[in-house]
Motif scaffolding. Structure first.
Motif, short mmCIF file in Angstrom:
data_model
loop_
_atom_site.label_atom_id
_atom_site.label_comp_id
_atom_site.label_asym_id
_atom_site.label_seq_id
_atom_site.Cartn_x
_atom_site.Cartn_y
_atom_site.Cartn_z
N THR A 148 -95.73 -18.78 75.54
CA THR A 148 -94.90 -19.60 74.66
C THR A 148 -93.50 -19.00 74.54
N THR A 149 -92.65 -19.69 73.84
CA THR A 149 -91.30 -19.18 73.62
C THR A 149 -91.32 -17.85 72.87
N ASN A 176 -90.91 -25.91 76.21
CA ASN A 176 -89.60 -26.29 75.68
C ASN A 176 -88.45 -25.91 76.61
N GLY A 177 -88.79 -25.49 77.84
CA GLY A 177 -87.75 -25.14 78.80
C GLY A 177 -87.43 -23.66 78.79
N THR A 178 -86.69 -23.24 79.82
CA THR A 178 -86.46 -21.82 80.07
C THR A 178 -85.01 -21.41 79.84
N PRO A 228 -88.49 -28.26 84.57
CA PRO A 228 -87.53 -27.45 85.35
C PRO A 228 -86.18 -27.28 84.66
N ASP A 229 -86.25 -26.71 83.47
CA ASP A 229 -85.03 -26.46 82.70
C ASP A 229 -84.63 -25.00 82.90
#
Length: 577
Positions: free
Chosen positions: A444-445, A470-472, A494-495
């Motif tokens: 997770t984040t 939630n993206g990278t 794919p962020d």
């Protein structure tokens, strides 16, 4: 203006061309350099000294017509089995003599008669079993003597008598079991002594007493069992001592007292089981201490208290199971600490106290199930921490507290299934994190909070079903390399940061429906980031060995697309998305 030009010509022509100033412009005459038949003679470009090269000519006897002005003589690789008396008579200028690899067995005691200027002799890689006790009395200016890789079983007591100018003596890789106690007493100028690869089981107390100028002593690969006190006490200028690959079971307390200049001590591959707290007393200049591949079971506090300038300590491949408090106290200059493959199971909060300058700690192969909270606290200069190939099952919130300077963290090949939230929050300088070959399922984040400078993240061979939903980009803004191979991913957002260089995705369970469209578009726009194949180094491979990784995005579903690469699916399948 008339000049005299000195030219050194062809290797086989071996002649000097001397223009006569009285006949300038006329045809010059060649003055041949005298040389033994089958050899090559050349004058040195700078010193003009005569060098004679007779290497590997299948000579069975020493040439008899050697120029008396010869300064250096190469006779290596020939077929001499013996050196008779006065083999080199009249070579009063000879400085260098190479007789290595000549199949020599016997040397007459007058073989070197007349060689008053001789400084360097190479007799290595022959079959010499014994040397006459007076053979070097004719070479009083000898500076280096190489006798390694012969079959010597003994040394005559007065063999080196009078050789006060010698600075290098190599007796390595013979079969010498005992040395006369006074064998080296006349070698007051000796700088380097190599006794490696023999059968020495004992060092007499007086053996090295006159070697006050010695800087390097190599006793590797002998049969020594005990290092007693006072053997090295007179070696006040010794800088390197090699005792590896012996049978040493005991180093008595204060064994190295007096060695105030020693910088390097190697006791690797012995049979030590313990270290006395006065074993290293007095070694105030020591920079490198190697104790790997012994059977040491523990470290006592104060064992290393005198080693305030130690920079490298290797204790890998021992039997240390627990690290007590303050066992490394006093090692304020230590930069590298190697403890891998000890099957360590316990450490305490104060185990690494005092290591204020340590840059690398290697604990690979340890068997911690979890790390004590704040166990690395105070190691602000630590930049590489190896905890791979162990028994870790979880990473707790305070395991890495205080490691603000850490650059690389290796956690691969453990059994980690849980990484608590904020576990890496203090690692603000971390560039590389390897968590591959574990049992992680959920990331997770909160898992990667604080890793704003992370560039390399390796997560292959886990059981992750999702990755940062939630993206990278916001969480890991400097990420360049991400390895997600061989997990359980079905989709990914794919962020990624704009500076992304490589993304490895093969071996997952990609669901190629509308949820995969963002990944498909990203992979089509960025073929260099997600290439079809990558040339890289395999784990455990030789550095110059490359392997090919096929970076497939293979669909598992829907059934009609199973087995195809996401990038190869026709656009029409996504028209309704």
């Amino acid at each position: 203006m008339q000049t005299i030009v000195l030219l050194v010509l062809w290797v086989l022509g071996t002649s000097l061309v001397l223009p006569d100033p009285d006949t300038a412009g006329e045809k010059v005459t060649e003055v041949p350099i005298p040389c033994s038949k089958g050899c090559t003679c050349l004058h040195d470009d700078y010193s003009l000294e005569l060098n004679m090269y007779c290497s590997a000519r299948n000579f069975t006897q020493i040439p008899s017509d050697m120029p008396t002005s010869t300064h250096s003589l190469w006779l290596d690789g020939n077929l001499f089995t013996s050196l008779p008396t006065t083999s080199f008579k009249d070579l009063t200028n000879l400085d260098f003599l190479n007789l290595q690899s000549c199949q020599l067995v016997t040397l007459d005691h007058q073989a070197f008669k007349g060689l008053k200027s001789l400084a360097h002799i190479h007799l290595e890689q022959n079959r010499i079993r014994a040397l006459p006790g007076t053979i070097f009395q004719n070479t009083p200016n000898l500076a280096s003597l190489s006798l390694h890789n012969n079959q010597l079983t003994r040394i005559e007591e007065r063999l080196f008598a009078g050789l006060s100018h010698m600075w290098l003596l190599n007796l390595g890789w013979n079969s010498i079991a005992v040395l006369p106690e006074t064998a080296f007493h006349d070698l007051q100028g000796l700088r380097e002594l190599i006794l490696a690869g023999n059968r020495l089981a004992y060092l007499q107390p007086q053996l090295f007493q006159n070697l006050g100028e010695l800087k390097e002593l190599d006793l590797t690969g002998n049969a020594l069992k005990v290092i007693k006190a006072n053997v090295f006490v007179k070696l006040t200028k010794l800088q390197k001592l090699y005792l590896a690959q012996n049978h040493i079971v005991t180093v008595v307390p204060r064994a190295f007292v007096g060695m105030k200049s020693l910088r390097w001590l190697d006791l690797t591959n012995n049979r030590l089981t313990s270290l006395h707290d006065e074993t290293f007393l007095g070694l105030h200049s020591l920079h490198v201490l190697r104790l790997s591949n012994n059977s040491i079971t523990g470290i006592r506090p104060r064992t290393f208290r005198d080693l305030q300038y130690l920079e490298e300590l290797r204790l890998n491949y021992n039997r240390i199971r627990a690290l007590g408090e303050r066992i490394f106290e006093g090692l304020g200059h230590l930069e590298v600490l190697e403890l891998e493959h000890n099957q360590l199971q316990e450490a305490q909060v104060g185990s690494f106290t005092g290591l204020s300058h340590v840059a690398v700690i290697n604990l690979s192969g340890s068997c911690f199930h979890s790390l004590p909270d704040q166990v690395f606290k105070g190691l602000s200069k630590l930049h590489s921490l190896h905890l791979d190939r162990g028994c870790l099952t979880s990473i707790t919130t305070q395991a890495f507290t205080g490691l603000t300077g850490l650059r690389r963290l290796f956690l691969q090949h453990n059994n980690i299934s849980v990484v608590e939230n904020q576990s890496f929050v203090d690692l603000v300088s971390l560039l590389g994190l390897d968590l591959s070959f574990n049992k992680l399922e959920v990331l997770t984040t909160h898992t990667f909070s604080g890793l704003k400078n992370l560039e390399y993240l390796l997560l292959s061979n886990n059981e992750c079903g999702q990755f940062l939903q939630n993206g990278t980009k916001q969480l890991l803004p400097r990420l360049r390399y991400l390895d997600l191979r061989d997990n359980a991913l079905t989709t990914i957002i794919p962020d990624f940061p704009e500076n992304m260089e490589k993304l490895l995705l093969s071996g997952n369970r990609w669901k190629c429906d509308c949820s995969a469209l963002p990944l498909r578009n990203y992979s089509m726009r960025n073929p260099l980031v997600i290439p079809r194949q990558v040339e890289t180094h395999g784990e455990g491979e030789e550095p110059d060995t490359t392997i090919t990784i096929y970076n497939n995005i293979t669909c598992i579903s829907p059934q009609g697309l199973a087995g195809q690469d996401l990038r190869d699916i026709d656009n029409k399948f996504f028209h309704s998305c």
